[in-house]
Motif scaffolding. Sequence first.
Motif, PDB file in Angstrom:
ATOM      1  N   LEU A 151     -58.226 -17.414 -38.578  1.00  0.00           N
ATOM      2  CA  LEU A 151     -57.107 -17.620 -38.663  1.00  0.00           C
ATOM      3  C   LEU A 151     -56.277 -16.967 -37.690  1.00  0.00           C
ATOM      4  O   LEU A 151     -55.156 -17.599 -36.924  1.00  0.00           O
ATOM      5  N   TYR A 152     -56.609 -15.667 -37.575  1.00  0.00           N
ATOM      6  CA  TYR A 152     -55.707 -14.919 -36.697  1.00  0.00           C
ATOM      7  C   TYR A 152     -56.435 -14.077 -35.444  1.00  0.00           C
ATOM      8  O   TYR A 152     -57.649 -13.986 -35.733  1.00  0.00           O
ATOM      9  N   THR A 153     -55.744 -13.954 -34.445  1.00  0.00           N
ATOM     10  CA  THR A 153     -56.181 -13.141 -33.405  1.00  0.00           C
ATOM     11  C   THR A 153     -55.151 -12.254 -32.996  1.00  0.00           C
ATOM     12  O   THR A 153     -54.087 -12.389 -33.452  1.00  0.00           O
ATOM     13  N   GLY A 154     -55.388 -11.308 -32.100  1.00  0.00           N
ATOM     14  CA  GLY A 154     -54.347 -10.337 -31.639  1.00  0.00           C
ATOM     15  C   GLY A 154     -54.784  -9.559 -30.585  1.00  0.00           C
ATOM     16  O   GLY A 154     -56.096  -9.680 -30.068  1.00  0.00           O
ATOM     17  N   PHE A 155     -53.965  -8.751 -29.880  1.00  0.00           N
ATOM     18  CA  PHE A 155     -54.227  -7.813 -28.852  1.00  0.00           C
ATOM     19  C   PHE A 155     -53.738  -6.652 -28.939  1.00  0.00           C
ATOM     20  O   PHE A 155     -52.693  -6.394 -29.623  1.00  0.00           O
ATOM     21  N   ALA A 156     -54.296  -5.703 -28.106  1.00  0.00           N
ATOM     22  CA  ALA A 156     -53.933  -4.364 -28.254  1.00  0.00           C
ATOM     23  C   ALA A 156     -53.865  -3.597 -27.126  1.00  0.00           C
ATOM     24  O   ALA A 156     -54.599  -4.226 -26.007  1.00  0.00           O
ATOM     25  N   ALA A 157     -53.119  -2.565 -26.872  1.00  0.00           N
ATOM     26  CA  ALA A 157     -53.038  -1.842 -25.476  1.00  0.00           C
ATOM     27  C   ALA A 157     -52.612  -0.587 -25.777  1.00  0.00           C
ATOM     28  O   ALA A 157     -51.873  -0.292 -26.655  1.00  0.00           O
ATOM     29  N   GLY A 158     -53.214   0.518 -24.921  1.00  0.00           N
ATOM     30  CA  GLY A 158     -52.678   1.803 -25.157  1.00  0.00           C
ATOM     31  C   GLY A 158     -52.993   2.579 -23.901  1.00  0.00           C
ATOM     32  O   GLY A 158     -53.383   2.028 -22.855  1.00  0.00           O
ATOM     33  N   PHE A 159     -51.984   3.685 -23.854  1.00  0.00           N
ATOM     34  CA  PHE A 159     -51.761   4.506 -22.601  1.00  0.00           C
ATOM     35  C   PHE A 159     -51.309   5.970 -22.901  1.00  0.00           C
ATOM     36  O   PHE A 159     -50.544   5.849 -23.707  1.00  0.00           O
ATOM     37  N   GLY A 160     -51.748   6.976 -21.942  1.00  0.00           N
ATOM     38  CA  GLY A 160     -51.011   8.050 -22.033  1.00  0.00           C
ATOM     39  C   GLY A 160     -49.720   8.316 -21.610  1.00  0.00           C
ATOM     40  O   GLY A 160     -49.423   7.880 -20.265  1.00  0.00           O
ATOM     41  N   GLU A 178     -49.448   2.924 -28.349  1.00  0.00           N
ATOM     42  CA  GLU A 178     -50.329   1.968 -28.143  1.00  0.00           C
ATOM     43  C   GLU A 178     -49.398   0.623 -28.816  1.00  0.00           C
ATOM     44  O   GLU A 178     -48.533   0.992 -29.708  1.00  0.00           O
ATOM     45  N   ILE A 179     -49.607  -0.446 -28.477  1.00  0.00           N
ATOM     46  CA  ILE A 179     -48.959  -1.647 -28.912  1.00  0.00           C
ATOM     47  C   ILE A 179     -50.058  -2.525 -29.678  1.00  0.00           C
ATOM     48  O   ILE A 179     -51.400  -2.535 -29.280  1.00  0.00           O
ATOM     49  N   LEU A 180     -49.568  -3.405 -30.792  1.00  0.00           N
ATOM     50  CA  LEU A 180     -50.579  -4.216 -31.397  1.00  0.00           C
ATOM     51  C   LEU A 180     -49.561  -5.459 -31.779  1.00  0.00           C
ATOM     52  O   LEU A 180     -48.700  -5.505 -32.139  1.00  0.00           O
ATOM     53  N   ALA A 181     -50.478  -6.512 -31.495  1.00  0.00           N
ATOM     54  CA  ALA A 181     -49.927  -8.041 -31.932  1.00  0.00           C
ATOM     55  C   ALA A 181     -50.733  -8.817 -32.530  1.00  0.00           C
ATOM     56  O   ALA A 181     -51.870  -8.967 -32.234  1.00  0.00           O
ATOM     57  N   ILE A 182     -50.698  -9.092 -33.833  1.00  0.00           N
ATOM     58  CA  ILE A 182     -51.464 -10.048 -34.583  1.00  0.00           C
ATOM     59  C   ILE A 182     -50.517 -11.285 -34.887  1.00  0.00           C
ATOM     60  O   ILE A 182     -49.422 -11.382 -35.564  1.00  0.00           O
ATOM     61  N   ASP A 183     -51.276 -12.430 -34.674  1.00  0.00           N
ATOM     62  CA  ASP A 183     -50.431 -13.573 -35.029  1.00  0.00           C
ATOM     63  C   ASP A 183     -51.587 -14.874 -34.907  1.00  0.00           C
ATOM     64  O   ASP A 183     -52.802 -14.603 -34.486  1.00  0.00           O
ATOM     65  N   GLN A 184     -51.240 -16.070 -35.313  1.00  0.00           N
ATOM     66  CA  GLN A 184     -52.067 -17.225 -35.102  1.00  0.00           C
ATOM     67  C   GLN A 184     -51.947 -17.652 -33.344  1.00  0.00           C
ATOM     68  O   GLN A 184     -51.000 -17.832 -33.095  1.00  0.00           O
ATOM     69  N   GLY A 185     -53.121 -17.918 -32.903  1.00  0.00           N
ATOM     70  CA  GLY A 185     -53.168 -18.416 -31.658  1.00  0.00           C
ATOM     71  C   GLY A 185     -52.831 -17.493 -30.411  1.00  0.00           C
ATOM     72  O   GLY A 185     -52.730 -18.110 -29.131  1.00  0.00           O
ATOM     73  N   LEU A 186     -53.056 -16.081 -30.708  1.00  0.00           N
ATOM     74  CA  LEU A 186     -52.869 -15.312 -29.285  1.00  0.00           C
ATOM     75  C   LEU A 186     -53.905 -15.234 -28.807  1.00  0.00           C
ATOM     76  O   LEU A 186     -55.021 -15.113 -29.198  1.00  0.00           O
TER      77      LEU A 186
END
Length: 336
Positions: free
Chosen positions: A299-308, A222-230
């Motif tokens: 203030l913050y937004t983020g996105f995530a993704a996951g896969f097998g 899985e990936i995760l990104a958190i920052d301002q303005g995503l």
Amino acid sequence: MTTSTLDGQQLQAQLQELQATALKAIAEIETLDTLEQQRIHYLGKKGELSKILGTMGKLPAGDRPTIGTLANTLKETLQTALEQQRHKLQAAQIQAQLEAETLDVTMPGYFRPQGHIHPLNSTMDRILDIFVGLGYTVDDGPEMETDYYNFEALNTPADHPARDMQDTFYLPDGNLLRTHTSSVQIRHMELNDPPIRIVAPGRCYRRDNEDATHAAVFHQIEILAIDQGLTFTDLKGTVKAFLAELFGDVPIRFRASYFPFTEPSAEVDVQWKGRWLEVLGCGMVDPQVLKNVGYDPDLYTGFAAGFGVERFAMVLHQIDDIRRFYTSDLRFLNQF
């Protein structure tokens, strides 16, 4: 007038006797430890030579220089003999070690077949290399999780219907075997402030009926990104860059979907070998999840993704049954 109890000739005779005895004893020594003991015995502060020299005060003044010279000569002689014996013993020790460790280069070697990286490991390494190249940091967490990290913190309370899709193995103490590596995201966010970009690989467990495409134990990234303005555009760009690096220039499509910890959410398909294949799920991190870890969703937004990992390995290597990964059949593994 008093007479001396010792004269120079007597002391000289003692020195000569000491030299003969010491040289004979030194020549017969067979170990370095014994050699050191003999050095102390003859030349130490309380050694035999010191005992003899301690009686020099009883000599007539005219005999003392002669005896002193003889004593110094004896000391040098014994030191030379000790050093020569030390070199001899050290050389013998090295020679014995060489003989004991001799390698016969004419003997045939033992054949040990080289191993192969398991296709799951090589696929996982390849995927991690892509995300590390995109600026992500690899993180991991425990496979035995609490209900909070595996469900509650990810916006999936006890009565949430989404739990039915991730029924897992519960332990007597109330903990469970994690159903996804999303729990790593929560743990990482609790300990770190934004901006965050992590990739979390690991083994997961679900109470599933095993068949050609499902297993109770599998691997997930899985990936995760958190920052301002995503935004969702950043998510799409990241996913497209990743899939293009892995599969090449293939058609990609996003389909609306649902996950309790992302909103909006999507499934991603790639067109492979003439048909569409679902390869991963993704979405923008739900504001409630951000609140659960103490982030301000305004203030913050983020996105995530996951896969097998198994699914990607099956596609890349054209494997027809997921169970082949776990049987340790050399006929299968030797292909890699």
